[in-house]
Motif scaffolding. Structure first.
Motif, PDB file in Angstrom:
ATOM      1  N   PRO A 278      32.170  21.483  36.514  1.00 43.70           N
ATOM      2  CA  PRO A 278      32.096  21.847  37.941  1.00 43.70           C
ATOM      3  C   PRO A 278      31.753  20.682  38.862  1.00 43.70           C
ATOM      4  O   PRO A 278      32.171  20.686  40.031  1.00 43.70           O
ATOM      5  N   GLU A 279      31.004  19.698  38.399  1.00 44.45           N
ATOM      6  CA  GLU A 279      30.599  18.610  39.297  1.00 44.45           C
ATOM      7  C   GLU A 279      31.780  17.770  39.786  1.00 44.45           C
ATOM      8  O   GLU A 279      31.653  17.023  40.759  1.00 44.45           O
ATOM      9  N   TYR A 280      32.922  17.888  39.125  1.00 44.57           N
ATOM     10  CA  TYR A 280      34.114  17.164  39.564  1.00 44.57           C
ATOM     11  C   TYR A 280      35.066  18.067  40.353  1.00 44.57           C
ATOM     12  O   TYR A 280      36.265  17.795  40.442  1.00 44.57           O
ATOM     13  N   HIS A 281      34.535  19.139  40.924  1.00 45.96           N
ATOM     14  CA  HIS A 281      35.387  20.135  41.565  1.00 45.96           C
ATOM     15  C   HIS A 281      36.201  19.577  42.711  1.00 45.96           C
ATOM     16  O   HIS A 281      37.300  20.072  42.984  1.00 45.96           O
ATOM     17  N   THR A 282      35.711  18.540  43.406  1.00 46.57           N
ATOM     18  CA  THR A 282      36.484  18.008  44.528  1.00 46.57           C
ATOM     19  C   THR A 282      37.823  17.447  44.074  1.00 46.57           C
ATOM     20  O   THR A 282      38.790  17.466  44.836  1.00 46.57           O
ATOM     21  N   TYR A 283      37.881  16.974  42.832  1.00 42.94           N
ATOM     22  CA  TYR A 283      39.164  16.497  42.290  1.00 42.94           C
ATOM     23  C   TYR A 283      39.998  17.662  41.768  1.00 42.94           C
ATOM     24  O   TYR A 283      41.176  17.795  42.113  1.00 42.94           O
ATOM     25  N   TRP A 284      39.396  18.490  40.917  1.00 45.26           N
ATOM     26  CA  TRP A 284      40.177  19.563  40.300  1.00 45.26           C
ATOM     27  C   TRP A 284      40.840  20.434  41.358  1.00 45.26           C
ATOM     28  O   TRP A 284      42.027  20.781  41.235  1.00 45.26           O
ATOM     29  N   LYS A 285      40.104  20.828  42.393  1.00 50.60           N
ATOM     30  CA  LYS A 285      40.622  21.807  43.358  1.00 50.60           C
ATOM     31  C   LYS A 285      41.659  21.203  44.301  1.00 50.60           C
ATOM     32  O   LYS A 285      42.306  21.936  45.058  1.00 50.60           O
ATOM     33  N   LYS A 286      41.844  19.893  44.232  1.00 51.35           N
ATOM     34  CA  LYS A 286      42.839  19.245  45.094  1.00 51.35           C
ATOM     35  C   LYS A 286      44.065  18.777  44.322  1.00 51.35           C
ATOM     36  O   LYS A 286      45.179  18.821  44.832  1.00 51.35           O
ATOM     37  N   TYR A 287      43.866  18.349  43.075  1.00 49.55           N
ATOM     38  CA  TYR A 287      44.949  17.670  42.363  1.00 49.55           C
ATOM     39  C   TYR A 287      45.438  18.380  41.097  1.00 49.55           C
ATOM     40  O   TYR A 287      46.446  17.958  40.536  1.00 49.55           O
ATOM     41  N   CYS A 288      44.758  19.413  40.631  1.00 52.49           N
ATOM     42  CA  CYS A 288      45.148  20.076  39.386  1.00 52.49           C
ATOM     43  C   CYS A 288      45.616  21.498  39.680  1.00 52.49           C
ATOM     44  O   CYS A 288      44.920  22.249  40.352  1.00 52.49           O
ATOM     45  N   ASN A 289      46.771  21.855  39.170  1.00 53.21           N
ATOM     46  CA  ASN A 289      47.243  23.226  39.349  1.00 53.21           C
ATOM     47  C   ASN A 289      46.343  24.223  38.630  1.00 53.21           C
ATOM     48  O   ASN A 289      46.177  25.346  39.080  1.00 53.21           O
ATOM     49  N   SER A 290      45.788  23.813  37.506  1.00 52.92           N
ATOM     50  CA  SER A 290      44.764  24.615  36.850  1.00 52.92           C
ATOM     51  C   SER A 290      43.820  23.686  36.115  1.00 52.92           C
ATOM     52  O   SER A 290      44.173  22.554  35.767  1.00 52.92           O
ATOM     53  N   TYR A 291      42.614  24.172  35.904  1.00 56.16           N
ATOM     54  CA  TYR A 291      41.581  23.368  35.255  1.00 56.16           C
ATOM     55  C   TYR A 291      40.689  24.315  34.476  1.00 56.16           C
ATOM     56  O   TYR A 291      40.418  25.431  34.882  1.00 56.16           O
ATOM     57  N   ARG A 292      40.249  23.845  33.316  1.00 58.56           N
ATOM     58  CA  ARG A 292      39.566  24.724  32.369  1.00 58.56           C
ATOM     59  C   ARG A 292      38.273  24.091  31.902  1.00 58.56           C
ATOM     60  O   ARG A 292      38.223  22.886  31.635  1.00 58.56           O
ATOM     61  N   CYS A 293      37.230  24.935  31.792  1.00 60.62           N
ATOM     62  CA  CYS A 293      35.934  24.462  31.287  1.00 60.62           C
ATOM     63  C   CYS A 293      35.329  25.575  30.432  1.00 60.62           C
ATOM     64  O   CYS A 293      34.354  26.207  30.811  1.00 60.62           O
ATOM     65  N   ASN A 294      35.963  25.816  29.297  1.00 63.20           N
ATOM     66  CA  ASN A 294      35.492  26.877  28.400  1.00 63.20           C
ATOM     67  C   ASN A 294      36.064  26.643  27.006  1.00 63.20           C
ATOM     68  O   ASN A 294      36.948  25.800  26.813  1.00 63.20           O
ATOM     69  N   GLY A 295      35.553  27.377  26.042  1.00 65.70           N
ATOM     70  CA  GLY A 295      36.052  27.273  24.683  1.00 65.70           C
ATOM     71  C   GLY A 295      37.374  27.988  24.507  1.00 65.70           C
ATOM     72  O   GLY A 295      37.836  28.724  25.383  1.00 65.70           O
ATOM     73  N   ASP A 296      37.990  27.796  23.354  1.00 65.56           N
ATOM     74  CA  ASP A 296      39.275  28.427  23.078  1.00 65.56           C
ATOM     75  C   ASP A 296      39.124  29.933  22.891  1.00 65.56           C
ATOM     76  O   ASP A 296      38.126  30.410  22.347  1.00 65.56           O
TER      77      ASP A 296
END
Length: 484
Positions: A278-296
């Motif tokens: 979450p601390e990198y949210h400024t990048y993920w929410k602008k440049y990634c169509n989706s982003y994941r931070c969880n186990g399989d």
């Protein structure tokens, strides 16, 4: 015993129904491929009015290249002897504008794991068409880890292994069916997707000595950068999407790959996984169509709940074209789960009600929805789970509003979570989950009297100014409400 009533999917019956988001993005000067998904009796006659220069409609597939940045308004039509449906489609043509609504598609990992073959992927695509699943908007066929061989070829990039003898031909054939194609890689020296005892490990997009600025997971991230080589190769083969997988995920390595994808002659959807913190949210929410931070996802209730709870760290960072990923579905026959012993033939992993909960979480919380089971073993229940156009419409709604917690009750064994989501046409939707182990009930008060629609059952309920919801354990109800 199934506690939740769901409508039986009948993709090839009745009058036409167009099932797609009415807002679609693409870059100027890059190929567009958009299948118009339509349920209903065959044959279907497709029409399109006001097509911009460079775009054509053939056999229900829009394709071509649009040169100028602009928003274009198109009227799509679908006709059969039983009726007609139309939809106004906005084409947003702007650089690096793809996947404005969450991805719908298939990914190979849970279904086939590292043993995946080109034959598996092409067979799956044909089944998506033959079963009617593609007519609900599922438009991506994504290869996860298991395709990689050694470096080589025209661009000195990762070449496919012997299980993928004609990877460009595969992309061409999938495109001809109206699907976009996804591929998997990592900045690490060695990819996830097989045992660390497997030699050689599948290569990633860096080489050389480990760069000591990054974690040593899977050998670390190499100092020799091969992002450009691989992006050019994937574009030449015809891929449209990249799942980029490493931990901890960081914006530095993500951006090195993203900028190379943007510079190719194709649009690429871009997913960062598996620990996009979450601390990198400024990048993920602008440049990634989706982003994941969880186990399989591994097909049990405990893991599903762990994945679900990661959503709460990202609620404020979800926006149009940028979504938090709850990982691929753990529904249907997932070969991986049996190989690894996560489930057995007796318990079959999640119950049917729990599978409805799992699907609803992805659909209602704006996650990508990726089927990942062996479709030649599909049941009527699973087809109906994947092919409910009303729950998918909430996921794909062009208002791009985030689902927000409305009521959260956690008191001992009582775990009731209710979410509310605004929709583009002024309606709103409510999802009520009983995540506890005992039956419970909850009353959701509305601001006014509303028409009420049970989304999973596809049935109208009596108008009401409150919802009295009784839920057995591990079940969900979803309602679409229209103020009277």
């Amino acid at each position: 015993m199934l506690h939740t009533k769901i409508a039986i999917a009948k993709p090839f019956e009745g009058a036409p129904k167009i099932n797609m988001c009415d807002h679609y993005g693409a870059s100027p000067g890059k190929p567009i491929l958009l299948k118009i998904p339509v349920t209903g009796q065959r044959p279907i006659n497709y029409t399109a009015e006001n097509l911009p220069d460079g775009l054509r409609l053939q056999d229900g597939i829009l394709s071509g290249i649009i040169s100028e940045e602009e928003n274009y308004e198109i009227l799509i039509g679908a006709h059969n002897p039983l009726g007609t449906d139309t939809k106004r489609l906005t084409l947003e043509i702007k650089k690096d504008t793809v996947l404005l609504s969450p991805l719908l598609g298939f990914t190979s990992w849970n279904a086939f794991a590292f043993a995946v073959t080109q034959e598996d992927m092409e067979k799956t695509a044909r089944l998506m068409v033959d079963l009617g699943i593609s007519e609900y908007g599922y438009s991506y066929i994504n290869v996860d880890s298991g395709w990689q061989g050694e470096y080589g070829g025209k661009f000195d990039a990762i070449m496919p292994n012997e299980k993928f003898p004609d990877i460009k031909g595969m992309c061409d054939r999938l495109h001809a069916m109206g699907f976009k194609c996804g591929i998997y890689s990592t900045p690490m020296l060695n990819a996830f997707g097989c045992s660390i005892n497997h030699v050689p490990l599948p290569p990633g997009c860096t080489q050389g000595e480990p760069d000591d600025r990054f974690a040593d997971e899977r050998g670390g991230i190499g100092v020799i950068r091969k992002e450009k080589n691989n992006a050019l190769q994937w574009a030449e083969w015809g891929f449209d999407y990249l799942k980029y997988d490493w931990r901890p995920s960081d914006p530095y390595n993500a951006e090195l790959m993203r900028k190379e994808l943007v510079e190719t002659d194709r649009d690429f959807g871009f997913c960062v996984t598996v620990r996009a913190r979450p601390e990198y949210h400024t990048y993920w929410k602008k440049y990634c169509n989706s982003y994941r931070c969880n186990g399989d996802s591994i097909g049990n209730w405990k893991t599903l709940m762990e994945i679900y709870r990661t959503y709460f760290d990202f609620i404020d960072y979800i926006n149009k074209g940028h979504y938090f990923d709850l990982d691929m579905l753990e529904t249907g026959y997932c070969e991986l789960f049996y190989w690894l012993g996560y489930v057995n033939e007796a318990d079959h992993g999640l119950t049917e009600d729990e599978q409805i909960v799992a699907f609803t979480m992805r659909a209602f919380l704006n996650s990508p929805i990726q089927i990942s089971c062996q479709l030649d073993k599909i049941t009527e229940f699973e087809l109906s789970l994947y092919c409910n156009e009303e729950i998918l419409a909430i996921n794909q709604d062009s208002g791009f509003f985030t689902a927000k917690p409305y009521i959260i009750i956690e008191d001992g064994k009582k775990i009731m979570h209710v979410f509310k989501k605004k929709l583009a046409n002024g309606d709103f939707a409510v999802a009520a989950f009983n995540l506890g182990n005992e039956s419970d009930q909850i009353t959701v008060y509305l601001d006014e009297v509303c028409s009420v629609r049970d989304v999973w059952a596809k049935e109208d309920c009596a108008p009401a100014d409150k919802l009295k919801i009784v839920l057995p354990p591990h079940t969900v109800r979803v309602y679409r409400l229209k103020p009277d």
